[in-house]
Design a protein around this motif. Structure first.
Motif, PDB file in Angstrom:
ATOM      1  N   PRO A 333       0.823  -1.212   0.000  1.00 52.52           N
ATOM      2  CA  PRO A 333       0.000   0.000   0.000  1.00 52.52           C
ATOM      3  C   PRO A 333       0.856   1.260   0.000  1.00 52.52           C
ATOM      4  N   VAL A 334       0.296   2.338  -0.548  1.00 49.63           N
ATOM      5  CA  VAL A 334       0.918   3.654  -0.484  1.00 49.63           C
ATOM      6  C   VAL A 334      -0.162   4.650  -0.072  1.00 49.63           C
ATOM      7  N   VAL A 335      -0.172   5.015   1.190  1.00 52.21           N
ATOM      8  CA  VAL A 335      -1.156   5.948   1.732  1.00 52.21           C
ATOM      9  C   VAL A 335      -0.438   7.226   2.121  1.00 52.21           C
ATOM     10  N   SER A 336      -0.989   8.352   1.696  1.00 49.89           N
ATOM     11  CA  SER A 336      -0.384   9.638   2.014  1.00 49.89           C
ATOM     12  C   SER A 336      -1.379  10.497   2.784  1.00 49.89           C
ATOM     13  N   GLY A 337      -0.832  11.429   3.533  1.00 44.54           N
ATOM     14  CA  GLY A 337      -1.648  12.427   4.214  1.00 44.54           C
ATOM     15  C   GLY A 337      -1.028  13.788   3.974  1.00 44.54           C
ATOM     16  N   GLY A 338      -1.581  14.810   4.598  1.00 54.27           N
ATOM     17  CA  GLY A 338      -1.000  16.124   4.407  1.00 54.27           C
ATOM     18  C   GLY A 338      -1.740  17.202   5.152  1.00 54.27           C
ATOM     19  N   ASP A 339      -1.094  18.349   5.272  1.00 58.21           N
ATOM     20  CA  ASP A 339      -1.675  19.524   5.912  1.00 58.21           C
ATOM     21  C   ASP A 339      -1.659  20.667   4.914  1.00 58.21           C
TER      22      ASP A 339
END
Length: 454
Positions: A333-339
């Motif tokens: 899996p490749v899960v990203s987040g961010g602000d």
């Protein structure tokens, strides 16, 4: 809630996974919208060079709100200090509480919203737009985004065709950090599949160390666990459907993912004691303190865990190593987040700050401090303080649009981003009682249906 911000479609997450697999784990740590500023602009000076022109803002004041604490907050303040130096503006950091959308609501109701807020969820940006709080980015900020960001990162800050968010800070949430001494003592190998992860965990357990540290007091860490398992096991199409609540949480694919998670969370003595009372920072530091007998041998979370590792004596790449979240299904899996920086009180100064945060200049100041990952493709990789972080950053940029954004961050905040409620609470209850898969699914579906309105 009907979502209009585009969810990135993935053609193949293997690009980023392969990039992270290439990490060298022996490396040591080491205003108007159209106002361009005219004759009052100054290019300023900075440790990392100057690529963006900013206006003179002597006498102007700004408030920037974010939920960041500790080293994360301190490092961001250094970025704001550079903005002050270049423009003459005075910037005040306002500590916010989760859920930040509620915090902002109270500020708006009181007639004193911060000028800019760092919003950690696309769902929160959508809510801010729907409530009329968020203001579109001006031409200068949009220009910086176009030059420095892939289309995918621009799209998740776009609502109804207008750009509202600058994704200043990103996260690779598909990493597991481990205590190198523990693995060496146990004779454990880095896993590439879920079965190999279970084998490594048993090997660590047999050596006398608890395999996993889990920061269960912070529900978002548990949603991240679920999302990685679900994306790899169920696939990207179902991931998108569940993110939009087009399939129910009672779907068999959710049952399968929870069953897989229970293979770790429900196995006796596989998770360090007191997980539900352990916050995320402690879950990291307790993995890298205590010599060769820490409270756990591994901790799952994103690249930002390096900030917390930095609070211990462990060196990233030597004492603290990392491997990609193992493949549960066919693909890792490749899960990203961010602000994202979002303007709430429009002004020349607020637009200038958004423009600065969209530039390589701001990101490079933060990057060299560690524990930070930028989706800005024009950040010099050599700015990152160690080879581990450098490779993670290069892989993220190289992936272009080939990533999946954190599922809970795409959800309405009432479901995916509120302490003690919705998905956070349901998964905390599941961590406490991993045998109750059906009950967990029913609770997740009831809360999702209420939040999404369908």
């Amino acid at each position: 809630m009907r979502r209009t911000s585009r969810i990135i479609r993935i053609r193949g997450a293997a690009a980023l996974a392969a990039g992270v697999l290439a990490v060298s784990l022996t490396a040591c740590g080491g205003g108007g919208d159209d106002d361009s500023g005219g004759d009052d602009e100054d290019k300023g000076t900075g440790d990392t060079g100057t690529t963006v022109t900013l206006p003179k803002l002597d006498g102007e004041t700004l408030e920037v709100a974010a939920v960041w604490t500790g080293a994360e907050q301190a490092n961001f303040k250094k970025v704001l200090a550079e903005f002050e130096k270049r423009t003459g503006a005075k910037v005040t950091f306002v500590p916010a509480q989760d859920p930040i959308i509620n915090f902002l609501g109270s500020k708006v109701a009181g007639g004193a919203p911060p000028d800019v807020a760092m919003l950690p969820q696309p769902g929160a940006i959508k809510q801010a737009v729907d409530k009329g709080w968020a203001k579109p980015l001006g031409a200068d900020a949009v220009k910086e985004l176009g030059e420095n960001y892939s289309q995918g990162w621009q799209d998740i800050g776009t609502i109804d065709g207008k750009q509202y968010g600058v994704y200043y800070k990103a996260a690779n949430k598909s990493l597991i950090w481990y205590n190198a001494q523990v693995f060496e003592n146990a004779g454990a190998a880095e896993p590439k599949t879920w079965d190999e992860l279970l084998t490594a965990a048993q090997t660590v357990y047999d050596s006398g160390v608890t395999p996993f540290s889990v920061g269960g007091a912070d529900g978002w860490t548990l949603t991240d666990w679920f999302e990685n398992v679900y994306l790899s096991q169920a696939g990207p199409e179902k991931y998108d459907q569940l993110a939009r609540h087009e399939i129910k949480w009672t779907d068999p694919s959710v049952k399968e993912a929870l069953t897989t998670l229970a293979g770790i969370w429900g196995k006796k003595d596989y998770v360090a004691t007191g997980a539900l009372g352990t916050d995320f920072p402690t879950s990291v530091t307790q993995t890298f303190t205590g010599g060769d007998q820490p409270k756990a041998g591994m901790v799952y979370e994103g690249d930002f865990a390096q900030v917390n590792i930095g609070e211990t004596k462990a060196k990233v790449g030597t004492d603290a190593k990392v491997f990609p979240f193992p493949a549960v299904g066919d693909t890792a899996p490749v899960v990203s987040g961010g602000d994202a920086a979002v303007i709430l009180d429009d002004s020349k100064a607020a637009q200038a700050l958004a423009t600065f945060l969209a530039s390589p200049d701001a990101a490079q100041i933060h990057a060299k401090l560690g524990g930070f990952l930028s989706p800005n493709k024009n950040v010099d990789p050599s700015t990152y303080p160690n080879e581990v972080q450098r490779k993670i950053a290069e892989a993220l940029v190289a992936s272009g649009d080939d990533f999946r954004f954190d599922m809970s961050d795409q959800a309405p905040q009432a479901f995916g981003g509120t302490p003690g409620k919705g998905e956070w609470k349901a998964l905390q209850d599941f961590l406490k009682n991993p045998g109750d898969i059906a009950g967990t699914q029913a609770k997740l579906e009831a809360d999702a249906a209420a939040a999404y309105g369908n």
